[in-house]
Design a protein around this motif. Sequence first.
Motif, PDB file in Angstrom:
ATOM      1  N   LYS A  17      78.652  87.782  47.274  1.00  0.00           N
ATOM      2  CA  LYS A  17      77.330  87.685  46.657  1.00  0.00           C
ATOM      3  C   LYS A  17      76.238  88.182  47.607  1.00  0.00           C
ATOM      4  CE  LYS A  17      78.398  83.808  43.539  1.00  0.00           C
ATOM      5  NZ  LYS A  17      77.983  84.440  42.278  1.00  0.00           N
ATOM      6  N   MET A  18      76.359  87.832  48.889  1.00  0.00           N
ATOM      7  CA  MET A  18      75.373  88.296  49.859  1.00  0.00           C
ATOM      8  C   MET A  18      75.399  89.819  49.969  1.00  0.00           C
ATOM      9  SD  MET A  18      73.590  85.827  50.970  1.00  0.00           S
ATOM     10  CE  MET A  18      72.800  86.772  52.260  1.00  0.00           C
ATOM     11  N   TYR A  19      76.602  90.373  49.973  1.00  0.00           N
ATOM     12  CA  TYR A  19      76.735  91.829  50.066  1.00  0.00           C
ATOM     13  C   TYR A  19      76.145  92.493  48.821  1.00  0.00           C
ATOM     14  CZ  TYR A  19      78.887  96.445  50.317  1.00  0.00           C
ATOM     15  OH  TYR A  19      79.093  97.797  50.341  1.00  0.00           O
ATOM     16  N   THR A  52      80.714  87.910  40.730  1.00  0.00           N
ATOM     17  CA  THR A  52      81.517  86.691  40.817  1.00  0.00           C
ATOM     18  C   THR A  52      82.404  86.801  42.050  1.00  0.00           C
ATOM     19  OG1 THR A  52      83.220  87.677  39.409  1.00  0.00           O
ATOM     20  CG2 THR A  52      81.535  86.338  38.327  1.00  0.00           C
ATOM     21  N   GLY A  53      82.612  85.705  42.693  1.00  0.00           N
ATOM     22  CA  GLY A  53      83.457  85.746  43.879  1.00  0.00           C
ATOM     23  C   GLY A  53      82.895  84.896  44.988  1.00  0.00           C
ATOM     24  N   VAL A  69      70.326  88.937  38.941  1.00  0.00           N
ATOM     25  CA  VAL A  69      71.383  89.935  38.717  1.00  0.00           C
ATOM     26  C   VAL A  69      72.630  89.598  39.530  1.00  0.00           C
ATOM     27  CG1 VAL A  69      69.759  91.768  38.131  1.00  0.00           C
ATOM     28  CG2 VAL A  69      70.486  91.502  40.503  1.00  0.00           C
ATOM     29  N   THR A  70      72.448  89.000  40.699  1.00  0.00           N
ATOM     30  CA  THR A  70      73.617  88.598  41.495  1.00  0.00           C
ATOM     31  C   THR A  70      74.384  87.495  40.781  1.00  0.00           C
ATOM     32  OG1 THR A  70      72.455  89.179  43.545  1.00  0.00           O
ATOM     33  CG2 THR A  70      74.366  87.733  43.738  1.00  0.00           C
ATOM     34  N   GLU A  71      73.656  86.536  40.242  1.00  0.00           N
ATOM     35  CA  GLU A  71      74.298  85.440  39.517  1.00  0.00           C
ATOM     36  C   GLU A  71      75.022  85.961  38.279  1.00  0.00           C
ATOM     37  OE1 GLU A  71      75.528  81.606  38.757  1.00  0.00           O
ATOM     38  OE2 GLU A  71      74.456  82.351  40.531  1.00  0.00           O
TER      39      GLU A  71
END
Length: 617
Positions: A302-304, A296-297, A290-292
């Motif tokens: 992404k870690m957050y 975007t950024g 879901v992060t991928e």
Amino acid sequence: MSKAVQEQVEQLFQAVKDLQSLEEIKPHCENFNEWINTNTNYSVKSLGTVLSRAGFYKKFKSLPLEQGKNAASVPKHDAQGNVTGNELKHYVFLLCGLDKKDWEERNETTRVSDRLLTAGEDGNTGIEINPETYLEVTSNLLASEHPHELAVGLIAATGRRPHEILARGKFTPIDGESYQVNFEGQGKKRGEKPVFKISTLFPASYIIERLNHLRKEPSTKSLLKEVANEFPTDVAAQNKAIEDKRGNSLRRVVQEYFGGKDSKEPLLNFRHGQEQNDCKALRAACACLVTERDCTGSLGAKMYFAACFLGHITPGEKISDSDLKHITTTLGYSDYYTTKPVGYPSAPEKEKLSNVRVTSSDLEAIRHLQEKLETPNQQSVINQLIESFNSRLDTAKQLQAAHQKLAQLEAQVKQLQETNNQLTDMNNQLQQEKDAMETTAQQPQTVTLNVTELDSWLEKKVIEVVNKVTLGGTIVPATTATPAKVAPPKEEIDWQAKTDAEVWGSKTTLAAVEKIRRSYQAICLYNDTVATGEGDRLAVTNQALRDLSGCNGLLVRDWIEQHKDEIISHNAKFGMENKKDPSNPASYANKGKDTDKILLLINDEFLSGEGFKAGRN
């Protein structure tokens, strides 16, 4: 064992909560330590977790502390070991559980760094996921009617913990968002009840529907009721009990579908130091996907995002820098990666529903069955009724096939018995002949010769011997008598062992009798297993047997007379006997019925379509 520890913690708490001196508290702590050392084998790393789950720290932190009575002042250290001040601690914390050295040893772990830095066979650190394969397996699990498979599917699609899926979690839709929901029921928040937005790998409406289906499932409802009764006021204990009682079942599903059961290649290579059946791996994999897909950024963004998704950071109006320290927990779930795009799979299409008209009494019966079967709706009741009917039909066919197989086996046994009897008779005959020959050979024979005959016989024998010696003659062996061949008896055909096609393909009288017998048996099977009783049962009559078997009416009449009692009994069982003369096998119960339709059904289902040829026209 954890429940036993919990009981010991409770006993210790009740014993010392009102005590106000070290001398009074110390003996109870020594007894507690002795029990832990004698009855458990927890390591230093796991003992602290076990005591925490048992409520050890929570209970004693709730007590008011007084220095010198039930507590002592101890130095407080920072991460570098420097003394930053003093704090009061209950004597129980100083005498039981882990000491300062134990805590330091427990917290010196390299599990996360090992996961992040250990290189795989390809030399890369981390574990790659194939999104298409992961989503395909998850889709199958979400569509399953098996509660354990469905639960694992929801874990894999939402990244939630098992107890959040089974009991605590609540998903609500978000306007304008198809693949996101508001989530409530996050575990490990110590009294907080945050509600925050999370992404889902499948449409939000489908996820909510499947979660509701799981919660209505009888075994899930029973589990939640059981843990609620066991721990009425302790939600944390309920969560722990849920994972204890259902954990092995879920792990078996994870092992089978993701972990590579037996010799199968694992679909999801699990993380360093983790078993191939751990639901945490699904949380980590879902967070990666879901992060991928949705974030975007920068790397920090992404870690957050991943930390918020996993619940390590609770999104709020304003996040302080100190809250970001929880991202270190997210690092432990960050060893998966993907190089392929993550799509937006759609929910499976539902089969269109149609209206069915029923009487009010039938509707009441359906409602009663719905309550008894604990089905979610009336549609499920009808579906189960159809499945039950099909099952009965299959059972009837299997029963008929079993009867035919039994008849074949009985025929084979009969034939083997006849062959065995023939061989026994032949053996007895040969034994008698042998005994007779041996008796004859053993009897001494007296030959009376005069002198002239004796001289002539001796001369003849001498000449024969001389000729054999001088001319190289050989002794002719005695001729062995060949036993007479015994002609096998003419084989009788066992028509009961033949197939329907073979029986109806013959014109012999015995085959005709078998046609009638099978037609009678087929009608009985139909009435017993398929007919509903709503005017669709068929009485055994001369006309019905004649139409179904295709045999002569006189032959059918004779067969009915021979099996009169069986026919009367079967017809009477369904109220189709001769009302005027119950002893007469003739029945008039078929009048007004669509007998051709019934006979055609019986023929197709129970006679392999070989009988009732007229019904096909």
